[in-house]
Write a protein that holds these residues in place. Structure first.
Motif, PDB file in Angstrom:
ATOM      1  N   LEU A 259       0.721  -1.197   0.361  1.00 13.36           N
ATOM      2  CA  LEU A 259       0.295  -0.178  -0.139  1.00 13.36           C
ATOM      3  C   LEU A 259       0.903   1.419  -0.056  1.00 13.36           C
ATOM      4  O   LEU A 259       0.520   2.164  -0.640  1.00 13.36           O
ATOM      5  CB  LEU A 259      -1.224   0.222   1.380  1.00 13.36           C
ATOM      6  N   VAL A 260       1.799   1.295   0.744  1.00 15.19           N
ATOM      7  CA  VAL A 260       2.544   2.490   0.664  1.00 15.19           C
ATOM      8  C   VAL A 260       3.575   2.589  -0.742  1.00 15.19           C
ATOM      9  O   VAL A 260       3.289   3.695  -1.435  1.00 15.19           O
ATOM     10  CB  VAL A 260       4.042   2.191   1.637  1.00 15.19           C
ATOM     11  N   CYS A 261       3.779   1.508  -0.850  1.00 12.20           N
ATOM     12  CA  CYS A 261       4.501   1.727  -2.791  1.00 12.20           C
ATOM     13  C   CYS A 261       3.121   2.155  -4.142  1.00 12.20           C
ATOM     14  O   CYS A 261       3.314   3.170  -4.855  1.00 12.20           O
ATOM     15  CB  CYS A 261       4.228   0.454  -3.435  1.00 12.20           C
ATOM     16  N   ILE A 262       1.714   2.060  -2.942  1.00 11.00           N
ATOM     17  CA  ILE A 262       1.004   2.392  -4.422  1.00 11.00           C
ATOM     18  C   ILE A 262       1.109   4.156  -4.115  1.00 11.00           C
ATOM     19  O   ILE A 262       0.804   5.042  -4.684  1.00 11.00           O
ATOM     20  CB  ILE A 262      -0.108   1.576  -4.069  1.00 11.00           C
ATOM     21  N   GLY A 263       0.110   4.575  -2.783  1.00 11.06           N
ATOM     22  CA  GLY A 263       0.887   6.060  -2.298  1.00 11.06           C
ATOM     23  C   GLY A 263       1.518   6.518  -2.775  1.00 11.06           C
ATOM     24  O   GLY A 263       1.650   8.102  -2.709  1.00 11.06           O
TER      25      GLY A 263
END
Length: 415
Positions: A259-263
């Motif tokens: 999710l951090v990568c998407i963010g």
């Protein structure tokens, strides 16, 4: 720019509005990482019998919130343009708080589904009104910076808030995660009440004037392009958790990292997309769909590896976030005098895509096509998106768009 306010008061007001964006980003996206937890708790019998079917049905919770945004954004914007803006923001934040608490405490899937719909109703109106307030706070020459601060709350939520709240929900309960989100909204309510100066609404606004935007074909085309584009994004985003655990074969604890990568992708995409849209709006739209195609292919073909998973998610998030400012700018251009509505309905469009992507992705998973099948749904959605953009551009060349002479004047009511 509003006179009589200190720089500190203005900055605190902008931060209070951004905190609301942080809460909205958290409540909208935290369900993606907690989808298996939601399915197991709210649909226990189905989860034990058919995990894929349960996850597909749990995806309706994402769709329900998105549908609330779709219904609430134009309705509230059209009805409330005359209302004092601070008062309206406080009511919207109160609705967020109550709807999120209800999502956390109601016992059954059906009731939680209804609560998620209610929680989504204030979403688009909040961003629309907050953007107008931010612009009026810091003045015409810096309005873009003010709007960016408000939207940065949502971006930061995807980098920090959603992963941390997801991790909290995994280690405790998804209900605890939503109670934390409700606390963020309650804190935003207090912050807005304490620091935001009073602002009148637009005394000249009428429901007829605002709704007149929907008589323009180009408005509908812009909304559909945004919905289709974000449909592809949410087809992937909604089912990140099962892809991480079942396709890449990683532990559940890796979901927040994904999710951090998407963010991060969304943060960078938003910055690039905003600058690109200033130079060529439709060119940016076409470029985003091209990036969508590449990112979906990377994700579908290589997400069984950690590197492929993270690169694919980064690119998908970047393409989606770059598309958002282009669609927002396009709507402002084609909406004529209905600028208040245009400020809100962009989020209705994007969340229509949220609902569409989550639903179609859930259907393919429930049908047994696997956890990567939503990615192919997203890839197919690029086709109508590109065709709609081509049609919109061709129509503009035959019938040039009559733009407001001064968009800022339409956006900012003289105080």
């Amino acid at each position: 720019m509003m006179t009589g306010l200190t720089k500190t008061r203005i900055n605190l007001s902008l931060l209070a509005l951004a905190l609301g964006g942080f809460g909205i980003g958290s409540t909208e996206f935290v369900a993606m990482g907690l989808l298996p937890n939601l399915a197991e708790d709210l649909l226990p019998e189905l989860y034990r019998a058919n995990e894929q079917a349960a996850l597909g049905q749990a995806g309706w919770l994402i769709s329900a919130y998105a549908l609330g945004v779709v219904v609430g954004a134009p309705t509230i914007a059209a009805l409330s343009a005359r209302f004092p803006r601070k008062t309206l923001l406080l009511w919207l934040l109160a609705a967020f708080t109550v709807g999120t608490i209800a999502s956390a405490v109601l016992p059954s899937f059906g009731l939680v589904l209804a609560a998620r719909f209610i929680a989504g109703l204030p979403h688009g109106a909040y961003f629309g009104i907050a953007a107008l307030v931010a612009a009026s706070l810091i003045g015409k020459e810096k309005r873009g910076q003010g709007v960016a601060i408000v939207l940065s709350g949502l971006t930061i939520a995807n980098v920090i808030g959603v992963p941390l709240i997801t991790l909290l929900g995994q280690t405790t309960s998804w209900r605890v995660a939503y109670l934390v989100v409700a606390a963020i909204f309650a804190a935003t309510f207090l912050a807005v009440w304490a620091v935001l100066p009073a602002q009148p609404g637009d005394p000249t606004a009428t429901m007829k004037r605002e709704l007149a935007a929907f008589s323009r074909l180009q408005v509908w085309l812009a909304l559909l392009i945004g919905a289709v584009g974000f449909g592809g994004f949410f087809a992937v985003y909604s089912y990140v958790a099962p892809v991480v655990t079942e396709v890449t074969r990683l532990d559940e604890s890796f979901v927040p990292i994904a999710l951090v990568c998407i963010g991060i992708g969304m943060t960078i995409g938003n910055l690039i997309g905003g600058r690109a849209a200033d130079h060529n709006i439709m060119g940016t739209v076409f470029a985003c769909f091209g990036l969508f195609v590449v990112s979906m292919l990377v994700f579908a073909m290589f997400s069984s590896t950690v590197v492929g998973l993270l690169i694919g998610l980064f690119l998908v998030g970047g393409a989606a976030s770059a598309l958002s400012p282009a669609i927002q700018t396009r709507l402002m251009d084609v909406a004529g005098d209905s600028q208040t509505l245009a400020a809100a309905v962009n989020h209705a469009s994007l969340n229509l895509g949220n609902s569409l992507g989550a639903y179609l992705g859930g259907v393919t998973i429930a049908a047994g096509y696997g956890y990567l099948s939503p990615t192919w749904v997203g890839l197919l959605l690029c086709v109508p998106g590109i065709l709609l953009a081509i049609f919109s551009l061709g129509l503009e060349r035959r019938r040039p768009i009559s733009r407001p002479s001064d968009v800022v004047a339409e956006l900012i009511t003289p105080e």
